[in-house]
Enzyme design. Structure first.
Site, PDB file in Angstrom:
ATOM      1  N   LYS A 176      14.311   2.189  -8.645  1.00  0.00           N
ATOM      2  CA  LYS A 176      14.040   0.905  -7.990  1.00  0.00           C
ATOM      3  C   LYS A 176      15.276   0.354  -7.275  1.00  0.00           C
ATOM      4  O   LYS A 176      15.465  -0.855  -7.183  1.00  0.00           O
ATOM      5  CB  LYS A 176      13.484  -0.132  -8.984  1.00  0.00           C
ATOM      6  CG  LYS A 176      12.090   0.203  -9.486  1.00  0.00           C
ATOM      7  CD  LYS A 176      11.492  -0.956 -10.261  1.00  0.00           C
ATOM      8  CE  LYS A 176      10.082  -0.613 -10.729  1.00  0.00           C
ATOM      9  NZ  LYS A 176       9.140  -0.450  -9.621  1.00  0.00           N
ATOM     10  N   ASP A 188     -10.108 -10.712   6.103  1.00  0.00           N
ATOM     11  CA  ASP A 188      -9.107  -9.803   5.555  1.00  0.00           C
ATOM     12  C   ASP A 188      -7.769 -10.525   5.575  1.00  0.00           C
ATOM     13  O   ASP A 188      -7.593 -11.510   6.290  1.00  0.00           O
ATOM     14  CB  ASP A 188      -9.059  -8.544   6.429  1.00  0.00           C
ATOM     15  CG  ASP A 188      -8.139  -7.483   5.862  1.00  0.00           C
ATOM     16  OD1 ASP A 188      -8.098  -7.348   4.630  1.00  0.00           O
ATOM     17  OD2 ASP A 188      -7.465  -6.796   6.641  1.00  0.00           O
ATOM     18  N   ASP A 230     -12.485  -2.294   7.142  1.00  0.00           N
ATOM     19  CA  ASP A 230     -13.299  -3.482   7.365  1.00  0.00           C
ATOM     20  C   ASP A 230     -14.589  -3.186   8.132  1.00  0.00           C
ATOM     21  O   ASP A 230     -15.482  -4.024   8.185  1.00  0.00           O
ATOM     22  CB  ASP A 230     -12.507  -4.530   8.171  1.00  0.00           C
ATOM     23  CG  ASP A 230     -11.260  -4.989   7.439  1.00  0.00           C
ATOM     24  OD1 ASP A 230     -11.368  -5.263   6.237  1.00  0.00           O
ATOM     25  OD2 ASP A 230     -10.198  -5.071   8.060  1.00  0.00           O
ATOM     26  N   ASP A 284      -9.274  -6.028  10.727  1.00  0.00           N
ATOM     27  CA  ASP A 284      -8.643  -5.197  11.762  1.00  0.00           C
ATOM     28  C   ASP A 284      -8.577  -3.731  11.394  1.00  0.00           C
ATOM     29  O   ASP A 284      -8.234  -2.907  12.228  1.00  0.00           O
ATOM     30  CB  ASP A 284      -7.232  -5.714  12.063  1.00  0.00           C
ATOM     31  CG  ASP A 284      -6.312  -5.632  10.845  1.00  0.00           C
ATOM     32  OD1 ASP A 284      -6.839  -5.435   9.736  1.00  0.00           O
ATOM     33  OD2 ASP A 284      -5.089  -5.758  11.004  1.00  0.00           O
TER      34      ASP A 284
END
Length: 1160
Positions: A545, A433, A775, A771
């Site tokens: 933005k 990952d 996963d 983590d």
């Protein structure tokens, strides 16, 4: 790292905050050397092939490519519901307009003023709780401790030992006096079986509370509206239709559909892998996106990092998004480790050989030597069984692995599954990952640009020569730090502790800027921010933005100061001047060019770039009591002074670059599997040695050729978008995995799991590091799951086999080196242990065939196997690598290459053609148990079985032909010759020639206390005592011969890459400790007179006879040296070639690589 090409103008939108388009016919194609995101239109609504080669593929090629994946396709067919749970979960309410929510969820809400919502009545909530169940996850079923122990006890070796021990006690019951010695033998055999099981059970015992950790993630209480009033209730009591209030710092208690929100951002990184907090807001007309991407949904267990919102519960418990992942994790059984498979196969083979030889020797013995004496023959057959079965092997393997595991724990690698120690060394592919594993999951300021000058936030040797170190005294830096500190909406978990110890709650970018400002402000952060109170602010949103704040901060022309920060092109558009050396200068083309260069310098490296500007408001126009307003834009929105640019990135962790380079040099393919955007993923991959070559897109950018004109075999890297994974065919998977550099981006948990399965189908031994909750399914399915301790979720830790205690990815390198060395040490230990089988069995064979007096009794065989052999075999755990670079420049022991894949696919294709299919659906039909058993029985009689058996392979097994050849035929025969020569010499010196021995054994009833006198060939009369003493000395020297030659074998088995004489070969002090322990045991058994009753030795044996096995030990060392020369070529070809372009220099800081040739 040089990155060619640069932009001429900044992109139209924020370069990093990039969202996948809703329109399925468009896709962002990312160029790592360019921050422009180009939309590529797909003809006919189809995605580009991405990894497809420009050549025609025959049907035969397609069938071959699909072979090996058919079981995965079958699983897809049978598991469509759970698999779809992550991309097409059964949440559909997010599609509904506000006007339909009340009727659909049977609740009362006010979407115009959420605070006036009535919610469910208490009675209705209670009824729904009884109907739907609590908001918790179903725990898994667990095996009892007794069941686990029995599983360890009822292994093949242990069953054989128990059966043999019971047989000895049966004989003892039939004739106690004649079989008295069986008391010890039977007891030892049964005890060994239980000791093996106990050690194994104790070492591998671990908790299987995967779903319990999910329960811990559900917050204990939440704010809910019932009967028109807000109250706090346990999260477990939430029901579908409840209205929940979320605030900054909360964990979402269930899956919520938002109908009111203010500046809400949630951290989905543990679920989806996206490193940036995601903006969430209500959509009055509903969302047509997939639930995982819907902007009006907040998922169970995600953290609210900013704002507040009102939501209605649409899923609870097992039906939530996290519940779907939980079912995936629970549904994946995990794979048995490669080591476990190999040991299991070896145990079966050796056990079968042992049983066959025992039966054959029993039949021969009862018809020849024992002449119908069944009891004696059974004991003899048991001794054959004992000689063949390495009784201590299970304990040795378990203890070796546990010793290695303790050693790894000192290096911050915690091993939950002992066999995972060796699996880490066997990896051929490591899927990792990005967020939190390779990177810190913490945005960090990298560079600042002001007054046409670039500054580095930390000292680095990667910036070009004109980049200066950051200093508060540099022009514009004080203003930029002020903007970072004062134009911020972050909150802290606590304000009563020092700034650097606080947890910051807020947007990742603002968090990074706040950390930076807090370090460089010359006064206390809290005091400084309170000194200039906010008068007015416009928070950042996806439309503007930018974020604006007006502070009561006096200056020479007034009391109010306005700060603005945001997307560079938006902020620059509001500016008419720029700050240069504390003076305002008008924006010119020269400044615009310098701005463009600075922007490119930052943005082309995948950084988030923020612009800062200020306006010192004149007291003539903006008095202290001026009424600012958002609605009618009564606030300053133009004529700002541009202060500078600041770039941030989620930096790689320290040592990651070198770690990945080392793993690649060890022949391990490292690939990134992340939920992040392809651009961000590829930018990080290029900084950490994960991608060195070109993708089709980057090669297109370099050469100017269209992407479709670039052949697949021209590139070495590929970046695969998660949306493509579901539609990939077998041959496309093959092409992806044929690349040395792979990145999968925008993946869901289901995708990660699919990637692991596809890689395993090609023969890869797959490790997965991660983590997050997202996963955990892949962590469990992988051959080795590696979780992070500090940043990792409880779920990922429970699903994994191994945990990195310090979250340092570089620890995997130490783990791989340790895993490879423990495999070598295990192999040496087994090779050493098996070497004594031949000198134990052949004398037994001569005893039956020639015949001669029994050279070695069953009890002495057990003493060899469980005495000194056990001590010495354990000492191999501390062996060091043979060479300076150890095993980290060698290929994995089971390398995956084109030949291995082709072999695997041919077998799979052959197998698939024999499988039965449904005539209508063409789905595979599972064979009946009877047909499966019949097929297994027929297998050894098929030609293909033997072709596959002897097919050439680069694989190195734990117990392979070379090991067996050495143990049984080479070292085993040398030890046998040494033992037999010593045996015959001792007997000869005591009056028995080889012919006398044969004659004496044929006579029978000799070598006991009641034996008649025996006259040898030279006329010498030997009484019963002489016979007993000669027989005891002969058995003693056979025992000691095996021990002495095995002492030399300790060093001979180490000779593979170098000779057995070097410092590394003899550097293990524990080898000598084991030898000393064995010597003490031997002396005690042989030279202690009372022990004759049990072991049958003789203390009259002269030490001069030891010289015979010593000579054969020297011969064994000489043979092992010759063997190194003969096998050198076969070892050398396993060495990994150097990889061009690897950056293996120390990382002074874990920021991005800077181009020394780039200008800003």
């Amino acid at each position: 790292m040089d990155i060619p090409g640069s932009m001429k103008s900044p992109p139209a939108d924020d370069p990093i905050t990039i969202h996948d388009e809703e329109n399925p016919t468009t896709r962002a194609v990312v160029f790592p050397d360019d921050s422009i995101v180009r939309e590529e239109k797909h003809i006919g609504g189809l995605r580009p092939k991405g990894v497809e080669m420009k050549r025609s593929i025959t049907q035969e090629d397609r069938d071959l490519a699909a072979a090996g994946y058919e079981h995965l396709e079958a699983q897809k067919d049978h598991k469509t519901a759970p698999a779809a749970g992550l991309t097409d979960v059964d949440i559909h309410e997010h599609r509904l307009p506000f006007t339909s929510l009340e009727s659909a969820l049977k609740t009362s809400l006010d979407y115009k003023d959420a605070g006036l919502s009535y919610g469910l009545t208490s009675e209705e909530a209670k009824a729904r709780l009884e109907r739907d169940g609590r908001n918790v996850l179903t725990p898994p079923k667990k095996k009892s401790a007794l069941r686990k122990f029995m599983d360890r006890l009822l292994t093949m070796f242990n069953i054989l030992l128990i059966v043999a021990g019971v047989l000895e006690y049966v004989l003892l019951g039939i004739d106690f006096k004649a079989n008295f010695q069986n008391t010890y033998l039977g007891g030892i055999l049964i005890l060994v079986a239980f000791v093996n099981a106990t050690i194994d059970f104790y070492q591998i015992q671990k908790s299987e509370a995967i779903l319990a950790s999910f329960l811990a993630m559900i917050p204990p209480s939440c704010r809910v509206v019932r009967d028109g009033a807000i109250s706090s209730i346990p999260a477990a009591d939430l029901v579908k239709g409840d209205i929940v209030l979320l605030r900054t710092g909360d964990k979402t208690p269930a899956d919520l559909l938002l109908f009111s929100a203010t500046d809400l951002k949630v951290d989905n990184s543990s679920l989806t892998g996206e490193s940036e907090p995601q903006e969430r807001f209500p959509l009055p007309d509903g969302s047509q996106s997939r639930p995982v991407e819907a902007e009006n949904l907040a998922f169970n267990s995600t953290l609210v990092v900013n704002g507040e919102a009102w939501g209605i519960v649409v899923r609870t418990g097992d039906h939530t998004f996290i519940g779907q992942i939980a079912s995936l994790t629970g549904g994946e059984s995990g794979n048995e480790s490669p080591l476990a498979v190999e040991i299991g196969q070896f145990v079966v083979v050796v056990s079968c050989i042992a049983v066959v030889f025992a039966v054959v020797f029993f039949a021969v013995g009862i018809t020849t030597v024992y002449k119908g004496q069944a009891a004696h023959t059974v004991t003899f057959a048991v001794s054959i069984l004992v000689a063949f079965v390495p009784e201590g092997l299970p304990s040795v393997v378990t203890l070796l692995l546990s010793i290695a595991a303790k050693r790894m724990a000192k290096q911050n690698v915690l091993v939950k599954d002992l066999q995972g120690v060796e699996t880490l060394g066997s990896l051929t592919l490591l899927a990792t990952d990005k967020t939190g594993t390779l990177t810190r999951n913490q945005m960090t300021v990298t560079n600042l640009w002001s007054s046409s000058k670039m500054y580095s936030a930390f000292q680095s040797n990667n910036d070009d020569e004109t980049t200066d170190r950051f200093s508060m005294d540099a022009p514009g830096m004080r203003e930029m730090v002020d903007i970072a500190a004062l134009n911020s909406r972050v909150k802290f978990d606590r304000n009563d502790i020092p700034f650097d110890q606080r947890s910051i709650l807020g947007d990742a970018t603002e968090t990074g800027l706040t950390r930076f400002a807090g370090r460089h402000l010359q006064s206390d952060y809290d005091v400084y921010t309170k000194q200039f109170p906010k008068v007015f602010e416009v928070p950042f949103n996806s439309t503007n933005k930018w974020a604006l704040v007006i502070l009561n901060k006096p200056h020479s022309t007034g009391v109010l100061t306005s700060y603005i920060k945001g997307a560079p092109e938006r902020v620059l558009a509001k500016c008419s001047t720029y700050l240069k050396d504390e003076k305002l200068e008008p924006i010119t083309e020269e400044f615009q060019k310098a701005y463009d260069d600075a922007y490119n310098y930052m943005a082309s490296r995948g950084h988030r770039v923020i612009a800062c500007a200020q306006s010192l408001l004149s007291k003539d126009q903006y008095r202290a009591d001026y009424a600012f307003s958002r609605t009618d834009t009564k606030y300053p929105s133009s004529e700002y002074c541009f202060v500078g640019l600041v770039s941030l990135e989620d930096p790689p962790k320290h040592g990651v670059r070198e770690a990945i380079g080392t793993l690649r040099l060890a022949g391990i393919k490292v690939m990134m599997v992340t939920g992040d955007h392809p651009k961000t993923a590829e930018a990080i991959a290029r900084k950490i040695n994960l991608i060195l070559g070109d993708t089709r897109e980057t090669l297109s950018a370099k050469t100017g050729r269209p992407v479709d004109d670039i052949y697949d075999d021209e590139v070495t890297a590929v970046v695969v978008h998660g949306d493509d994974i579901d539609s990939l065919q077998g041959w496309q998977w093959d092409q992806i995995f044929s690349k040395p550099e792979i990145v999968f981006a925008r993946t869901s948990p289901k995708h990660k799991l699919e990637i692991v399965k596809r890689a395993q189908a090609l023969g890869h031994i797959v490790g997965v590091t991660g983590d997050g909750v997202n996963d955990s399914p892949a962590l469990k399915k992988a051959d080795l799951g590696i979780a992070m301790n500090i940043s990792g979720s409880d779920v990922s830790k429970e699903a994994a086999n191994m945990i990195l205690l310090d979250d340092n990815f570089a620890s995997t390198v130490k783990g791989v080196a340790e895993g490879r060395q423990i495999f070598v040490n295990l192999k040496r230990s087994i090779q050493y242990t098996l070497s004594h089988s031949t000198p134990e069995v052949i004398p037994q064979l001569l005893y039956v065939v020639v015949p001669i007096p029994l050279p070695l009794s069953a009890i002495l065989i057990l003493v060899i196997d469980l005495g000194f052999e056990l001590c010495v075999a354990l000492s191999f755990a501390w062996d060091q690598p043979e060479t300076a670079d150890g095993l980290m420049r060698m290929s994995p022991r089971k390398p995956v290459n084109s030949r291995s894949i082709m072999s695997l696919k041919k077998r799979a294709l052959r197998r698939s053609k024999t499988l039965a299919r449904d005539t209508e659906t063409q789905q595979l039909l599972a064979p009946s148990r009877f047909s499966a058993l019949a097929s297994k029985l027929k297998t050894p009689f098929r030609r293909t079985f033997w072709e596959d058996m002897f097919e050439r392979s680069d694989n190195e097994s734990l117990v392979d032909g070379k090991l067996l050849s050495y143990a049984y035929l080479e070292a085993g025969m040398i030890e046998t010759l040494g033992a037999l020569l010593a045996y015959f010499v001792v007997f000869f010196k005591n009056g028995f020639s080889p012919a006398d021995l044969r004659r004496a054994q044929q006579v029978g009833n000799l070598f006991t206390s009641s034996s008649p006198d025996f006259t040898n060939g030279r006329g010498r009369v030997l009484n019963a005592q002489d016979q007993i003493d000669a027989f005891g000395q002969a058995q003693s020297i056979v025992y000691l011969s095996i021990f002495i030659t095995q002492c030399f074998n300790v060093f001979a088995v180490k000779a593979k890459l170098s000779y057995p004489f070097g410092r590394r070969a003899i550097g293990n002090k524990w080898n000598f400790a084991g030898i000393l322990a064995g010597a003490c045991l031997g002396m005690f058994i042989i030279y202690t007179p009372p022990l004759y009753v049990v072991f049958g030795g003789s203390f009259h044996l002269s030490p001069l006879y030891w010289l015979i096995p010593v000579a054969f030990g020297i011969i064994l060392l000489a043979w092992s040296s010759l063997r190194v020369v003969l096998l050198r070529k076969s070892v050398e070809h396993m060495r990994v070639k150097d990889i061009k372009g690897l950056m293996m220099f120390p990382t002074m800081r874990t920021m991005s690589m800077r181009s020394r040739t780039s200008r800003h």
